[in-house]
Design a protein around this motif. Structure first.
Motif, PDB file in Angstrom:
ATOM      1  N   LEU A 188     -15.356-127.770  -9.493  1.00 22.94           N
ATOM      2  CA  LEU A 188     -14.587-126.799  -9.842  1.00 22.94           C
ATOM      3  C   LEU A 188     -15.163-125.929 -11.494  1.00 22.94           C
ATOM      4  O   LEU A 188     -15.274-126.415 -12.266  1.00 22.94           O
ATOM      5  N   GLU A 189     -14.383-124.618 -10.752  1.00 20.99           N
ATOM      6  CA  GLU A 189     -14.407-123.465 -12.484  1.00 20.99           C
ATOM      7  C   GLU A 189     -13.056-122.584 -11.592  1.00 20.99           C
ATOM      8  O   GLU A 189     -12.766-123.109 -11.287  1.00 20.99           O
TER       9      GLU A 189
ATOM     10  N   GLY B 198     -20.469-122.663  -3.848  1.00 17.63           N
ATOM     11  CA  GLY B 198     -20.979-123.859  -3.516  1.00 17.63           C
ATOM     12  C   GLY B 198     -19.674-124.389  -4.562  1.00 17.63           C
ATOM     13  O   GLY B 198     -20.038-125.831  -4.750  1.00 17.63           O
ATOM     14  N   LYS B 199     -19.008-123.806  -5.201  1.00 14.89           N
ATOM     15  CA  LYS B 199     -17.825-124.411  -6.042  1.00 14.89           C
ATOM     16  C   LYS B 199     -16.504-124.192  -5.454  1.00 14.89           C
ATOM     17  O   LYS B 199     -16.076-123.026  -4.680  1.00 14.89           O
ATOM     18  N   ALA B 200     -16.116-124.791  -5.700  1.00 16.28           N
ATOM     19  CA  ALA B 200     -14.678-124.888  -5.816  1.00 16.28           C
ATOM     20  C   ALA B 200     -13.955-123.913  -6.889  1.00 16.28           C
ATOM     21  O   ALA B 200     -14.571-124.298  -7.961  1.00 16.28           O
ATOM     22  N   VAL B 201     -13.309-122.618  -6.608  1.00 18.58           N
ATOM     23  CA  VAL B 201     -12.959-121.612  -8.112  1.00 18.58           C
ATOM     24  C   VAL B 201     -11.474-121.425  -7.733  1.00 18.58           C
ATOM     25  O   VAL B 201     -10.975-121.675  -6.417  1.00 18.58           O
ATOM     26  N   VAL B 202     -10.857-121.327  -8.343  1.00 13.28           N
ATOM     27  CA  VAL B 202      -8.942-121.176  -9.043  1.00 13.28           C
ATOM     28  C   VAL B 202      -9.907-120.221  -9.681  1.00 13.28           C
ATOM     29  O   VAL B 202     -10.319-119.878 -10.848  1.00 13.28           O
ATOM     30  N   VAL B 203      -8.794-118.323  -9.238  1.00 16.49           N
ATOM     31  CA  VAL B 203      -8.455-117.412  -9.765  1.00 16.49           C
ATOM     32  C   VAL B 203      -7.593-117.410  -9.853  1.00 16.49           C
ATOM     33  O   VAL B 203      -6.313-116.614  -9.883  1.00 16.49           O
TER      34      VAL B 203
ATOM     35  N   LYS C 110      -7.578-129.922  -5.468  1.00 10.13           N
ATOM     36  CA  LYS C 110      -8.334-131.072  -4.496  1.00 10.13           C
ATOM     37  C   LYS C 110      -8.608-130.357  -3.519  1.00 10.13           C
ATOM     38  O   LYS C 110      -9.606-131.143  -2.379  1.00 10.13           O
ATOM     39  N   LYS C 111      -7.493-129.938  -2.776  1.00  7.23           N
ATOM     40  CA  LYS C 111      -7.982-128.741  -1.599  1.00  7.23           C
ATOM     41  C   LYS C 111      -8.766-128.226  -1.317  1.00  7.23           C
ATOM     42  O   LYS C 111     -10.100-128.161  -0.491  1.00  7.23           O
ATOM     43  N   ALA C 112      -9.292-127.700  -2.624  1.00  9.01           N
ATOM     44  CA  ALA C 112     -10.403-126.166  -2.636  1.00  9.01           C
ATOM     45  C   ALA C 112     -12.062-127.090  -2.894  1.00  9.01           C
ATOM     46  O   ALA C 112     -12.677-127.233  -2.366  1.00  9.01           O
TER      47      ALA C 112
ATOM     48  N   GLY D 152     -16.251-119.941  -0.067  1.00 11.08           N
ATOM     49  CA  GLY D 152     -15.630-119.581  -0.326  1.00 11.08           C
ATOM     50  C   GLY D 152     -14.384-118.454   0.021  1.00 11.08           C
ATOM     51  O   GLY D 152     -14.051-117.839  -0.128  1.00 11.08           O
ATOM     52  N   LYS D 153     -13.834-119.172   0.541  1.00  9.20           N
ATOM     53  CA  LYS D 153     -13.032-119.449   1.785  1.00  9.20           C
ATOM     54  C   LYS D 153     -11.672-119.419   0.541  1.00  9.20           C
ATOM     55  O   LYS D 153     -11.267-120.212  -0.330  1.00  9.20           O
ATOM     56  N   VAL D 154     -10.394-118.395   1.131  1.00 11.94           N
ATOM     57  CA  VAL D 154      -8.977-118.100   0.282  1.00 11.94           C
ATOM     58  C   VAL D 154      -8.249-119.419   1.121  1.00 11.94           C
ATOM     59  O   VAL D 154      -7.970-119.446   2.031  1.00 11.94           O
ATOM     60  N   ILE D 155      -7.673-121.077  -0.217  1.00 15.10           N
ATOM     61  CA  ILE D 155      -7.474-121.821   0.959  1.00 15.10           C
ATOM     62  C   ILE D 155      -5.737-122.273   0.655  1.00 15.10           C
ATOM     63  O   ILE D 155      -5.062-122.729   1.531  1.00 15.10           O
ATOM     64  N   ALA D 156      -5.732-121.576  -0.434  1.00 13.37           N
ATOM     65  CA  ALA D 156      -4.375-121.591  -0.491  1.00 13.37           C
ATOM     66  C   ALA D 156      -3.873-120.400  -2.017  1.00 13.37           C
ATOM     67  O   ALA D 156      -5.230-119.905  -2.878  1.00 13.37           O
TER      68      ALA D 156
END
Length: 195
Positions: free
Chosen positions: A104-105, A70-75, A186-188, A166-170
């Motif tokens: 964002l997390e 439910g959050k946008a995540v940067v790994v 922003k896209k995430a 939960g999808k990788v968008i970039a």
């Protein structure tokens, strides 16, 4: 002002990276195709659900990627010895502050235990580094299993941008421009529904 900041960043990059052999790109990674290059490189994970993981954080607690649904995540995979990572982490700190309220997390996944083969040895070193650079987001420790699930991590930093579903968008490999990182965030945030 913006131009002076860009010049300072460029000087910092030059100072960290120094002169490079022709086989290396300006971002410090091997000259592999990058997302957006004319070669059309796209991560094999692009458009797929990000591989779930459960990793240990600096406090020794287990943290799962699935708990951020439910959050946008940067790994962001990084290491204490990685010059480009040291330049990128302050950007992530600023972007975390700027976008956390929107969902964002950022998860900073240290690969230092993979290098040393010893989590107990890596933990105090990574904790000191994270404290010194004021990392304001969770720091986790990579495992070989997670490294393989995310493509083997041939270069650092390697960063995946995951939308709210939960999808990788970039993804990026090596030091990406701050504007590109922010655009991917922003896209995430805009993809995959809302929390």
């Amino acid at each position: 002002r913006a131009r002076k900041q860009a010049q300072a960043q460029a000087q910092a990059i030059d100072a960290v990276l120094g002169s490079q052999p022709a086989s290396e790109s300006a971002n410090g990674a091997a000259a592999a195709p990058q997302p957006g290059d004319e070669t059309g490189y796209v991560s094999p994970l692009q458009g797929k659900l990000a591989p779930n993981f459960t990793l240990v954080n600096l406090q020794g607690k287990k943290v799962s990627l699935s708990s951020y649904k439910g959050k946008a995540v940067v790994v962001d995979f990084w290491a204490t010895w990685c010059g480009p990572c040291k330049l990128e982490i302050p950007w992530f700190e600023q972007l975390h502050d700027q976008y956390a309220a929107q969902g964002l997390e950022i998860l900073g996944v240290s690969t230092d235990p993979l290098d040393s083969g010893d989590l107990a040895k890596a933990t105090p070193m990574v904790a000191k580094f994270a404290s010194g650079i004021h990392m304001n987001y969770p720091v986790l420790f990579a495992t070989d299993q997670v490294s393989k699930a995310y493509g083997g991590l041939d270069a650092l930093p390697t960063t995946f941008f995951i939308d709210r579903s939960g999808k990788v968008i970039a993804s990026t490999v090596g030091l990406a421009p701050r504007d590109e990182i922010e655009a991917n965030i922003k896209k995430a945030l805009a993809s995959g529904g809302h929390a």
